[in-house]
Write an enzyme that holds these catalytic residues in place. Sequence first.
Site, PDB file in Angstrom:
ATOM      1  N   GLU A 152       0.758  -1.201   0.140  1.00 33.62           N
ATOM      2  CA  GLU A 152       0.021  -0.001  -0.071  1.00 33.62           C
ATOM      3  C   GLU A 152       0.840   1.185   0.069  1.00 33.62           C
ATOM      4  OE1 GLU A 152      -3.207   0.434   2.872  1.00 33.62           O
ATOM      5  OE2 GLU A 152      -4.003   1.835   1.575  1.00 33.62           O
ATOM      6  N   THR A 186      -7.580   5.884  -3.159  1.00 34.47           N
ATOM      7  CA  THR A 186      -7.740   7.314  -3.448  1.00 34.47           C
ATOM      8  C   THR A 186      -7.629   8.271  -2.296  1.00 34.47           C
ATOM      9  OG1 THR A 186     -10.247   6.883  -3.142  1.00 34.47           O
ATOM     10  CG2 THR A 186      -9.409   6.597  -5.296  1.00 34.47           C
ATOM     11  N   GLU A 247     -12.888   1.555   1.932  1.00 35.78           N
ATOM     12  CA  GLU A 247     -12.315   1.407   3.099  1.00 35.78           C
ATOM     13  C   GLU A 247     -12.743   2.701   4.017  1.00 35.78           C
ATOM     14  OE1 GLU A 247      -7.975   0.162   4.744  1.00 35.78           O
ATOM     15  OE2 GLU A 247      -8.013   1.767   3.030  1.00 35.78           O
TER      16      GLU A 247
HETATM   17 MN    MN Z   1      -6.197   1.872   2.210  1.00 36.06          MN
END
Ligand code: MN
Length: 292
Positions: A152, A186, A247
């Site tokens: 990530e 995002t 999320e």
């Molecule tokens: Mn995330």
Amino acid sequence: MKFGTLYSYWSTSWACSPDHYLALAEKVASIGFDVLEISADHLYRMSQADIVRLRRAGESLGIGFSVNSGPSREHDLASPDPAVRESGIRYFGTIFEKMVSLGTDTIAGAIYSFWPDDFVRTDREESWALSIDSLKSVAGRAEYHGIRVALEVLNRFESHILNTSDEAVRYCERIGSPNMGILLDTFHMNIEEDDMSAAIRHANARLFHFHVGENNRKLPGMNGTIAWEQVGKALNAIGYDRAVVMEPFMICGGEIGQSIRVWRDLTSGADQVGMDDHIRRSLSFLREVFSA
Ligand SMILES: [Mn+2]
């Protein structure tokens, strides 16, 4: 593309029992999702019987799983202590075996270190060298088990290791494994990237997983701060056909409110039924705007 949500949307606690995961699988299936994103650490602690139960529930509901990891410090792959790095390598090896039992191939998160970053060590080249060395071993296990690892890219307040898509591409090149790729989100891109569409196109086939949320981690479509249509176009342009996972963090208070820094209610006072309505609306918004 498949659409999913992180398991914690309805809760103020990260905890989730195997029974509650079964209930959540039913709930997200009834809302119309394809994927439930679960915690890697919960999977690590789950018994084989509970894993099989969850897998069967997913199969009968038509729900797949992805796995989200924010490792603790004892499994820090960027630690200067070789014993800690070794413990992290073993930890992910066990998670990969359990992922095979669950029938999922995607793990995503800040796997290269621990989360949240405490910024005590910020020598990036040192952190890269140590974590890349660990991830080469993790990659061997991922290749063996057929697992795709999506690293990530986080904003500057949560990591000193990967902040942009371009950094992640160069980082993956140094690991040099086809099973190591990128998770773009995002919420983080909105802080760090000059051009979100360009960042997605640049990750290209290395994009293994995608997280979505508005600027303040509300559900996609709730305030339109992200240029969703352009994001969808960029994903379609690179032929992205994997999971798009929401999320959202909108409930203030509790353990999650503390770790995500949610100091106000972002749900417009929604109860659990209202929370269902919010996420159902967001799912239909995303399916529409991301359709090619
Ligand atoms: Mn995330």
